[in-house]
Scaffold this active site. Structure first.
Site, mmCIF file in Angstrom:
data_model
loop_
_atom_site.group_PDB
_atom_site.id
_atom_site.type_symbol
_atom_site.label_atom_id
_atom_site.label_comp_id
_atom_site.label_asym_id
_atom_site.label_seq_id
_atom_site.Cartn_x
_atom_site.Cartn_y
_atom_site.Cartn_z
ATOM 1 N N HIS A 127 0.839 -1.204 0.000
ATOM 2 C CA HIS A 127 0.000 0.000 0.000
ATOM 3 C C HIS A 127 0.877 1.258 0.000
ATOM 4 C CE1 HIS A 127 -3.337 2.705 1.319
ATOM 5 N NE2 HIS A 127 -2.329 3.318 1.932
ATOM 6 N N GLU A 128 1.894 1.283 0.842
ATOM 7 C CA GLU A 128 2.767 2.458 0.912
ATOM 8 C C GLU A 128 3.582 2.624 -0.371
ATOM 9 O OE1 GLU A 128 2.348 4.594 3.157
ATOM 10 O OE2 GLU A 128 1.010 3.319 4.308
ATOM 11 N N HIS A 183 1.850 4.564 -3.178
ATOM 12 C CA HIS A 183 1.917 6.027 -3.165
ATOM 13 C C HIS A 183 3.115 6.517 -3.978
ATOM 14 C CE1 HIS A 183 -1.388 6.582 -0.453
ATOM 15 N NE2 HIS A 183 -0.835 5.851 0.489
#
Length: 436
Positions: free
Chosen positions: A277-278, A281
């Site tokens: 998820h990170e 970004h």
């Protein structure tokens, strides 16, 4: 002046009562029918006592937020109309003759006063965070961080305000444009240095100790074409029991950071989902989109602030003993306008942030293809951080830069993975053949 004070206090009091009634009386409890019986149903992983605890803590946090923001406006308003700002400027000029020293002294007076006035609400927030076992800090540890915040903010603001008011004196009409042009490189500079200079003042950052886990995370990074050599962990357990991970910085100083609480309370598969998820970004360039959006909004913010301040000084300057916009005594007015504008656009910026978070969730589930780990990670994040599964409407609009936990879990459960898409297509084709 008495009329202004009366109306301001009355308006703040009525707003406080209205938001209290909204949060404790009108805000609907429970979750929508669509989530019931799904992985997003809190009754499947939270006891009634835990659900009640989350509701209590979240409502207190929301109330503190909504009364703190206009309280800040009230403080700046009173500092201007009661002549306190004018006195601070006079004292600073009596103390030293050179302009930077006057700015530094004036700002010190203003910073101390606003810090002391805001301290009760800050402490109440800390108290409830501690009482509900979110904060792990002692009072002295919490106070140390508050003082670090104060001095870092004071040092940076001294330079910024000195520069800003210098531009006001030099460029009477276009100072806001000159200020914005300098604000652009300053913002990029701060994004570059924050991970390596400012953040370490609060916590210790070091490469992930679990080298096997780091190798798996770096393998994910390689698959995502992210040139990462390390994953960093930070010792947040001395401050909080909540879980988190984030991406910060730009260029060579960009970092993927895991809180040690996340490492301690999530299993390996859950951590890999969080890391994916990170990484999303970075892959989706959300950091750069965020910087670009911030600078565009800052452009209009500076322009609107200049126009608003000019009108206020033109109309009320004589009563407030403000003769020029470039006088230091106008600083609380500047901060008041900036704060109001920032709050006003928060629904827009939060909506963009929630969209990016949904993109990151989708990217992570496609990369890991492990729905069970994703769902269990979000459930733990909600439980450990006492996060609302479905917040009230106004709370979501003004506070939430992430989708609510119920939305995130339901999205993961219903998100069609590549294998599932093929299966659905095959089942649809078979059904069509049988009908034929």
């Amino acid at each position: 002046m008495k009329k202004w004070v009366t109306f301001a206090l009355l308006g703040y009091g009525l707003f406080g009562l209205a938001i209290y009634y909204y949060l404790y009386g009108m805000a609907a409890g429970g979750i929508p029918e669509i989530y019931k019986g799904t992985s997003a149903d809190p009754s499947l992983f939270l006891s009634e006592a835990e659900q009640a605890l989350i509701k209590e803590y979240s409502t207190i946090k929301n109330l503190l937020f909504f009364i703190s923001v206009p309280f800040e406006w009230l403080v700046y308003f009173f500092i201007v109309i009661l002549g306190i700002s004018r006195k601070f400027e006079e004292w600073s000029k009596q103390t030293v003759r050179f302009s930077f020293g006057q700015t530094a002294i004036y700002l010190f007076y203003l910073s101390v006063l606003t810090f002391l006035l805001a301290f009760p609400l800050q402490y109440i927030g800390y108290h409830f965070s501690k009482a509900y076992h979110i904060s792990a800090q002692t009072f002295s540890q919490w106070m140390k961080n508050e003082l670090i915040d104060f001095w870092i903010s004071y040092a940076i603001m001294s330079v910024l305000i000195f520069t800003l008011y210098g531009l006001m004196k030099k460029f009477k009409k276009k100072w806001w444009l000159a200020a914005w042009m300098l604000f652009v490189p300053f913002t990029i500079f701060m994004m570059y240095v924050q991970p390596v200079i400012i953040d370490p003042l609060y916590n210790d950052f070091y490469p992930l100790k679990n080298k096997q886990l780091e190798a798996k995370i770096l393998d994910l990074a390689d698959r995502a074409d992210i040139p990462a050599d390390h994953v960093y962990e930070v010792n947040k357990s001395k401050e909080t029991n909540a879980l988190n991970a984030y991406v910060t910085g730009i260029g060579d100083h960009a970092r993927i950071v895991l809180w040690d609480t996340t490492l301690n309370k999530l299993n390996e598969d859950e951590i890999l989902f969080v890391m994916a998820h990170e990484m999303a970004h970075y892959v989706k360039k959300h950091i750069y989109i965020g910087i670009g959006s911030y600078l565009v909004l800052a452009f209009f913010g500076f322009w609107l602030t200049a126009k608003w301040m000019e009108k206020l000084v033109s109309k009320y300057g004589e009563k407030l003993q403000i003769h020029e916009l470039s006088q230091l005594r106008t600083l609380p007015l500047f901060l008041l306008v900036i704060s109001i504008l920032t709050f006003s656009i928060s629904p827009f910026t939060n909506a963009i942030s929630r969209f990016e978070e949904k993109q990151a969730d989708a990217y992570a589930i496609e990369m890991t293809e492990n729905k069970d780990a994703a769902i269990s990670a979000f459930r733990k994040l909600s439980k450990e951080g006492l996060s609302e599964m479905k917040p009230p409407g106004l709370v979501k609009i003004f506070r939430y830069g992430h989708p609510a936990m119920a939305e995130r879990i339901y999205m993961i459960e219903t998100y069609p993975l590549p294998g599932e898409k093929e299966k659905e297509k095959k089942e649809g084709a078979d059904a069509q053949k049988s009908q034929d």
